[in-house]
Write an enzyme that holds these catalytic residues in place. Structure first.
Site, PDB file in Angstrom:
ATOM      1  CG  HIS A   1     -48.890  57.721 -39.365  1.00 20.03           C
ATOM      2  ND1 HIS A   1     -48.577  58.182 -40.611  1.00 20.03           N
ATOM      3  CD2 HIS A   1     -48.742  58.778 -38.536  1.00 20.03           C
ATOM      4  CE1 HIS A   1     -48.258  59.456 -40.533  1.00 20.03           C
ATOM      5  NE2 HIS A   1     -48.332  59.843 -39.294  1.00 20.03           N
TER       6      HIS A   1
ATOM      7  CG  HIS B   1     -47.086  68.703 -34.410  1.00 18.06           C
ATOM      8  ND1 HIS B   1     -48.459  68.625 -34.543  1.00 18.06           N
ATOM      9  CD2 HIS B   1     -46.590  67.696 -35.180  1.00 18.06           C
ATOM     10  CE1 HIS B   1     -48.763  67.623 -35.345  1.00 18.06           C
ATOM     11  NE2 HIS B   1     -47.647  67.036 -35.738  1.00 18.06           N
TER      12      HIS B   1
ATOM     13  CD  GLU C   1     -48.449  62.781 -36.108  1.00 16.87           C
ATOM     14  OE1 GLU C   1     -48.132  63.749 -36.816  1.00 16.87           O
ATOM     15  OE2 GLU C   1     -48.729  61.657 -36.569  1.00 16.87           O
TER      16      GLU C   1
ATOM     17  CG  ASP D   1     -44.148  62.281 -34.351  1.00 14.51           C
ATOM     18  OD1 ASP D   1     -45.266  62.770 -34.104  1.00 14.51           O
ATOM     19  OD2 ASP D   1     -43.477  62.616 -35.345  1.00 14.51           O
TER      20      ASP D   1
ATOM     21  CG  HIS E   1     -48.812  67.008 -40.654  1.00 13.48           C
ATOM     22  ND1 HIS E   1     -49.275  65.711 -40.663  1.00 13.48           N
ATOM     23  CD2 HIS E   1     -48.042  67.105 -39.564  1.00 13.48           C
ATOM     24  CE1 HIS E   1     -48.765  65.036 -39.636  1.00 13.48           C
ATOM     25  NE2 HIS E   1     -48.004  65.875 -38.961  1.00 13.48           N
TER      26      HIS E   1
ATOM     27  CG  ASP F   1     -44.235  66.992 -38.201  1.00 13.58           C
ATOM     28  OD1 ASP F   1     -43.292  66.341 -37.729  1.00 13.58           O
ATOM     29  OD2 ASP F   1     -45.411  66.807 -37.861  1.00 13.58           O
TER      30      ASP F   1
ATOM     31  CE1 TYR G   1     -41.588  63.712 -41.809  1.00 11.57           C
ATOM     32  CE2 TYR G   1     -42.371  65.709 -42.884  1.00 11.57           C
ATOM     33  CZ  TYR G   1     -42.268  64.909 -41.760  1.00 11.57           C
ATOM     34  OH  TYR G   1     -42.852  65.314 -40.585  1.00 11.57           O
TER      35      TYR G   1
ATOM     36  CG  HIS H   1     -39.478  64.076 -37.828  1.00  9.89           C
ATOM     37  ND1 HIS H   1     -39.496  63.136 -36.836  1.00  9.89           N
ATOM     38  CD2 HIS H   1     -40.765  64.506 -37.949  1.00  9.89           C
ATOM     39  CE1 HIS H   1     -40.725  62.989 -36.370  1.00  9.89           C
ATOM     40  NE2 HIS H   1     -41.516  63.823 -37.020  1.00  9.89           N
TER      41      HIS H   1
HETATM   42 FE1  FEO Z   1     -46.869  65.396 -37.123  1.00  8.64          FE
HETATM   43 FE2  FEO Z   1     -43.640  64.458 -36.567  1.00  8.64          FE
HETATM   44  O1  FEO Z   1     -45.480  64.622 -36.219  1.00  8.64           O
END
Ligand code: FEO
Length: 404
Positions: free
Chosen positions: A24, A78, A80, A82, A145, A164, A192, A225
Site C-alpha cells: 500500500h 490482527h 489486516e 496480509d 497500528h 506487526d 517499517y 513480518h
Molecule cells: Fe497491519 Fe502486517 O498488517
C-alpha cells in the site's frame, strides 16, 4: 523450506513472499514474510495466518508437524489482509474448535468476511487462555497500528507474539534476527517503523511503558513480518528512539525538478549543509521512492523541500511525497522550501502550507527563482542551507545517530 522450531514445540509455519514490491504505497523492494506460529500443547494453537494465496505454503509447513485438522485454537491478532486474507480457506481446512480475537478484531472480522458460523471468541487485555502446559496472555494494542491489533504473550516461554509490532519487510531464508546482516536488518526495521508506525509513536511510547510496568519477562519477540528477535533488546531500544522521534545532525533535501533549475538549487542548499558538517541525504523524487524518503526523514532534524511550479502548483511527485509524509506525522523537525518557476510560482507557498499543517518549524519563508538560477540565486540557496545548518546546531541534537 521446512517449519522452523523457534522454541521447544513452537514453530514458525508462515510464508515468504519474495515477489511483493509494493505494500500500500511502501516499496518492499526485498519482499516480505507473513509469519504464523504453531504451538504444540494440549490445545494445539495457531497464531495468525497469511495473505491470501500463501495459505497452501503455510498449510504445507503445518502438515510437516501435525495434521492441520488437529489444530484446536486459532488466535487472530490482527485483521489486516496480509494476515487474515486466507482466513476463510484456512478455517475451512483446519476447522478449529475456537477462534480468538480482540473485541475490535471481532468487529473487523465480521466487516471483512461477513461470516455466519465461525466459532469466534472475544478476548481482551488481561484475559488468559490455557493451552495446557502453557498459557496465552492477551494485550490489546489498539491503533498499533489498527484498532483491532493485539499481542499474545506466553510467559512460560518468555515469548511475545507481536503481530506487526517489531516487524519488517524483508524476504529471507533465515528466520532469526541474529542470522542476518545487522546493518541491513536495522535499515529494514527503521523503514517499517517510519512507514507503518511513525504516526502512532505516542501510543508506542505508552505501550513500551505499559510492557515495562507489567514486567513481562521476554527473551524472544516473534512478529508477523520479518525475523524472530532472539534477545530483543536491540529492537526495543530502537523502538524507544524512533517513537520519541529522536533526531540527530542530519538533513534530508528532497526535491523534484523539471529542467534542472530546482535541482541546481537543491544542490546549493545541500552543499552548504555538508560544508557545515551536517549529514545530508539529497533525494531526487525521480529516483527515490517516497517510503525511502520517509526512512531517511525518521531520524533527520531538518527537512528541506524543493519543487518547481507546474500549473500553479507543485510537481505531482512532491504533492504525493508531502501528502504521504503528512499522514505519518513526523514531529519536532526544522523545515524550509525552495523552487524555480516560469511565470506564477506557487509551489513554495503550497509546500509551506503542508509544512504548517505538519506543525514543522518553518525557519524561512522559502526561496523562489524565475527560470534558471544564476550565481546570485545559488548563493541565496547556499545561505538557506547555512540557515538550516545553524538551526540544526542550535537545536542541540547530537552529532551522531542513536547507536542501535
Ligand atoms: Fe497491519 Fe502486517 O498488517
Amino acid at each position: 523450506m521446512k517449519p522452523v522450531e523457534i522454541k521447544k514445540g513452537i514453530y514458525w509455519v508462515g510464508a515468504v513472499d519474495w515477489d511483493i514490491r509494493d505494500f500500500h504505497g511502501y516499496s518492499t523492494n526485498k519482499g516480505s514474510t507473513y509469519n504464523s506460529y504453531l504451538v504444540i500443547d494440549d490445545k494445539v494453537t495457531l497464531f495468525d495466518t497469511v495473505k491470501s494465496g500463501f495459505q497452501g505454503e503455510m498449510l504445507h509447513r503445518i502438515h510437516q508437524i501435525i495434521d492441520p485438522k488437529k489444530i484446536d485454537y486459532l488466535v487472530v491478532n490482527h485483521l489486516e489482509m496480509d494476515h487474515s486474507g486466507s482466513l476463510p480457506q484456512v478455517l475451512g481446512e483446519i476447522q478449529p474448535e475456537k477462534v480468538f480475537t480482540s473485541p475490535l478484531g471481532q468487529k473487523a472480522m465480521q466487516a471483512h468476511f461477513h461470516y455466519q458460523d465461525w466459532p469466534v471468541n472475544v478476548v481482551k487485555t488481561g484475559d488468559v487462555l490455557s493451552l495446557g502446559s502453557r498459557s496465552v496472555h492477551f494485550l490489546e494494542t489498539r491503533m498499533v497500528h489498527w484498532p483491532d491489533s493485539m499481542f499474545s504473550y506466553i510467559p512460560q516461554e518468555k515469548l511475545l507474539i507481536s503481530n506487526d509490532g517489531f516487524g519488517l519487510h524483508w524476504a529471507t531464508s533465515q528466520r532469526f534476527h541474529d542470522q542476518l546482516d545487522q546493518a541491513e536488518l536495522m535499515s529494514h526495521a527503521a523503514k517499517y517503523y517510519a512507514n507503518i508506525l511513525l504516526l502512532y509513536s505516542p501510543l508506542i511510547q505508552k505501550l513500551l511503558a505499559t510492557v515495562g510496568e507489567m514486567k513481562l519477562d521476554i527473551d524472544t519477540i516473534a512478529p508477523d513480518h520479518g525475523p524472530v528477535w532472539r534477545d530483543p533488546g536491540k529492537i526495543i531500544k530502537a523502538y524507544d528512539c524512533w517513537s520519541r522521534q529522536e533526531a540527530w545532525s542530519k538533513a534530508v533535501v528532497v526535491f523534484d525538478t523539471m529542467w534542472h533549475s530546482t535541482e541546481k538549487m537543491a544542490k546549493a542548499v545541500a552543499d552548504a549543509l555538508i560544508d557545515e558538517g551536517i549529514c545530508v541525504k539529497l533525494m531526487n523524487l525521480a529516483t527515490c521512492h517516497r517510503s525511502d524518503v520517509m526512512t531517511e526523514a525518521l531520524d533527520a532534524k531538518a527537512l528541506v523541500f524543493g519543487s518547481p511550479t507546474l500549473n500553479n502548483g507543485m510537481l505531482p511527485r512532491m504533492a504525493d511525497m508531502l501528502t504521504y509524509m503528512r499522514g505519518l506525522k513526523p514531529a519536532g523537525k526544522i523545515a524550509a522550501a525552495f523552487g524555480s518557476y516560469g511565470w506564477s510560482g506557487e509551489a513554495v507557498k503550497h509546500i509551506n502550507e503542508y509544512l504548517a499543517d505538519m506543525k514543522l518549524e518553518v525557519i524561512d519563508p522559502g526561496i523562489r527563482h524565475q527560470y534558471v538560477p544564476d550565481h546570485a540565486m545559488l548563493h541565496k540557496c547556499r545561505e538557506l542551507g547555512l540557515k538550516v545548518a545553524q538551526a540544526v546546531k542550535d537545536s542541540g541534537v547530537p552529532v551522531c545517530a542513536c547507536q542501535l
